[in-house]
Each structure stands twice: as C-alpha cells, then as structure tokens.
Design an enzyme around this catalytic site. Structure first.
Site, mmCIF file in Angstrom:
data_model
loop_
_atom_site.group_PDB
_atom_site.id
_atom_site.type_symbol
_atom_site.label_atom_id
_atom_site.label_comp_id
_atom_site.label_asym_id
_atom_site.label_seq_id
_atom_site.Cartn_x
_atom_site.Cartn_y
_atom_site.Cartn_z
ATOM 1 N N ASP A 44 -23.318 -17.528 17.803
ATOM 2 C CA ASP A 44 -22.700 -18.832 18.048
ATOM 3 C C ASP A 44 -21.831 -19.229 16.859
ATOM 4 O O ASP A 44 -22.299 -19.282 15.725
ATOM 5 C CB ASP A 44 -23.792 -19.884 18.264
ATOM 6 N N TYR A 49 -16.107 -24.352 12.199
ATOM 7 C CA TYR A 49 -16.897 -23.643 11.195
ATOM 8 C C TYR A 49 -16.003 -22.823 10.263
ATOM 9 O O TYR A 49 -16.435 -22.420 9.189
ATOM 10 C CB TYR A 49 -17.909 -22.697 11.850
ATOM 11 N N LYS A 74 -16.261 -22.876 20.083
ATOM 12 C CA LYS A 74 -16.155 -24.272 20.528
ATOM 13 C C LYS A 74 -14.800 -24.868 20.191
ATOM 14 O O LYS A 74 -14.192 -24.528 19.168
ATOM 15 C CB LYS A 74 -17.254 -25.125 19.869
ATOM 16 N N HIS A 107 -16.754 -29.175 21.733
ATOM 17 C CA HIS A 107 -17.677 -29.353 20.616
ATOM 18 C C HIS A 107 -18.187 -30.784 20.479
ATOM 19 O O HIS A 107 -19.334 -31.002 20.080
ATOM 20 C CB HIS A 107 -16.978 -28.932 19.315
#
Length: 280
Positions: A44, A49, A74, A107
């Site tokens: 994931d 990120y 996401k 997200h």
C-alpha cells in the site's frame, strides 16, 4: 496468505504492508523488498507518501511475478476534477513502473479548500467518475476510498455507478470508528485498517500485555490478530526487517470473545479525530 473477496469479485490479501512515512530512496526500497521477501503480497502506497518510485523499484526487483502482488495507491487532495484525477493516476502508474493498479483510492474526502458550500461533494463525484472510467478500461482492478465517513459515502453514492470496494480508515484497538464500521459492513465495503497498532496506549495497557503473554505473542501481533478477527484488513508498517517478519506471525492467534471485548473497550475509550476536523 489468505484473501478477502471484494464486492466486485477481486481477491485481496488479508494483510497488507503499509509504506506511510517510509522515506523515498533506500529506506522505502529496502522495506518493501524485505516485505516481499518475507511473504507479503499486498503493498500500500500513495501519491502523497512520495515514495512510489522506490515502492515500484522494489516490486520490480523482488523477483515476485507482478500478478502475485496486490498494489494500492491513492489520489491526493490537489486533484479536483476528472482530468486532474486521470493525470494523477497516470503519474502514479509511471512512478511505480506498472501497467495497472490493483486498487486506487480517493485518499481524502474533503480537502480543506473545498469545504465551503460543500464543494467537496462535486470534487468527489468528478474524480470518482474518472476512477470508474479507468476501472472500466482495465487500468484498475478495484476502486475505493480512504478516510470517508458515512455522510461522505452517502454523497458519493448519489452519483456513483460503482460502489466503492474498500474504505481505508484509521482502525485499531484504541481507535474504533463504530459508525463507519457499521455503515461499511452494511454496504459490503471492505474496511482496511491503517495505523493498526493504535495511538500508543495499547502498548502501555496491562490488560493487552496479559493477553499477549497468554498467547506467547507480542502486543503488535495481538493487535493485528484483533483486526483480522473483526474482519478488517490491517496495513502494518515498519522499516525494520525483524518487525516486518514478526508482524506476519499473527494468523494463528485465536482471540476469545472476552479478549476481543477487552480490546474493543480500550478502543471505545479513545476514538479517532474526526475527518472533518483534520487540516488537509
């Protein structure tokens, strides 16, 4: 590893490997490589990120066939319409070095700039339409959401043609969002648990420590076993090889009703911050 079956028939491993706060570069690369070596088959990540390149490189270098790995990314808050959502997806795909994603999520349900006059509703409808098209084109095997509360889901379903397969939310002993859990279970939406080790109070609880000792396991392993017993899909994250491996040792733990209730009671005492109050 066992799997859940999503509401569109796609199977997904019941435990994933989270990469939030895994720094892009060797840290994220080695963590994902170690996870795949240990036996994880569900990775994931997310655009925000900023580690998709390292995650993708590790997937490619792992030697594990692509079709054996379930990959999630996401869509972040800066994408407000159909075209931006499609472009963001293509950018994530390119960074990951993949030809398709197994799961793509919105997200966040209500980006701060769009909260006035409920503009977030229009945004979610638009980006969801883009994700539905990408799904129909075969570029995504399943689509879903993250951090959505029931009223966010209700608004999305006013225009959605496809029911979200997943809602990835904060869930753990210490953080139990009962309203969201009940809603998603009723709708047939799988709950993924980010932050499955809670807010820290779990590791200081004598009750939880006793449960762990009775099973000969760690508190972290008990937390994951609880999440699985609840039917959630936990996404533990670590960059330490020993912990990455140890987190897999949770599948044979059978918590009895009393133990599960103790863990749930701890959860009721703390709760999670409201999504609508978060400053994103």
């Amino acid at each position: 590893m066992k799997s859940y079956t999503l509401n569109n028939g796609v199977t997904i491993p019941v435990l994933g490997f989270g990469t939030w706060k895994a720094e892009n570069g060797e840290i994220a690369y080695q963590a994902v490589l170690e996870a795949l070596k240990a036996g994880y088959r569900h990775i994931d990540t997310a655009a925000i990120y900023k580690n998709e390149e390292s995650v993708g490189r590790a997937i490619q270098d792992s030697g594990v066939p692509r079709e054996k790995i379930f990959v999630t990314s996401k869509l972040w808050n800066t994408n407000h319409n159909y075209e931006q959502a499609r472009q963001a997806f293509e950018e994530s795909l390119e960074k990951l070095g993949l030809e398709y994603l197994d799961l793509y999520l919105i997200h966040w349900p209500n980006p701060k700039p769009l909260r006035e006059n409920n503009h977030w509703k229009i945004r979610n409808s638009e980006v969801w339409r883009a994700m539905e098209d990408l799904y129909q084109e075969g570029k995504i095997r399943a689509i879903g959401v993250s951090n959505f509360l029931p009223h966010h889901l209700d608004a999305l379903l006013e225009t959605a043609k496809i029911l979200p397969a997943v809602n990835q939310v904060r869930l753990a002993p210490g953080v139990y969002q009962e309203e969201v859990v009940d809603y998603c279970r009723e709708k047939g939406i799988l709950l993924e648990a980010w932050g499955p080790f809670g807010q820290g109070e779990l590791f200081d609880s004598k009750q939880v420590q006793e449960i762990a000792e009775n099973h000969g396991k760690s508190v972290a392993q008990i937390a994951l076993a609880w999440s699985l017993a609840e039917g959630f899909l936990p996404l533990p994250k670590s960059v330490t090889a020993s912990r990455i491996q140890a987190n897999l040792d949770c599948f044979e733990i059978e918590l009895n009703h009393e133990e599960r209730e103790i863990l749930k009671a701890i959860a009721v005492q703390s709760g999670a911050p409201r999504v609508d109050d978060m400053d994103f």
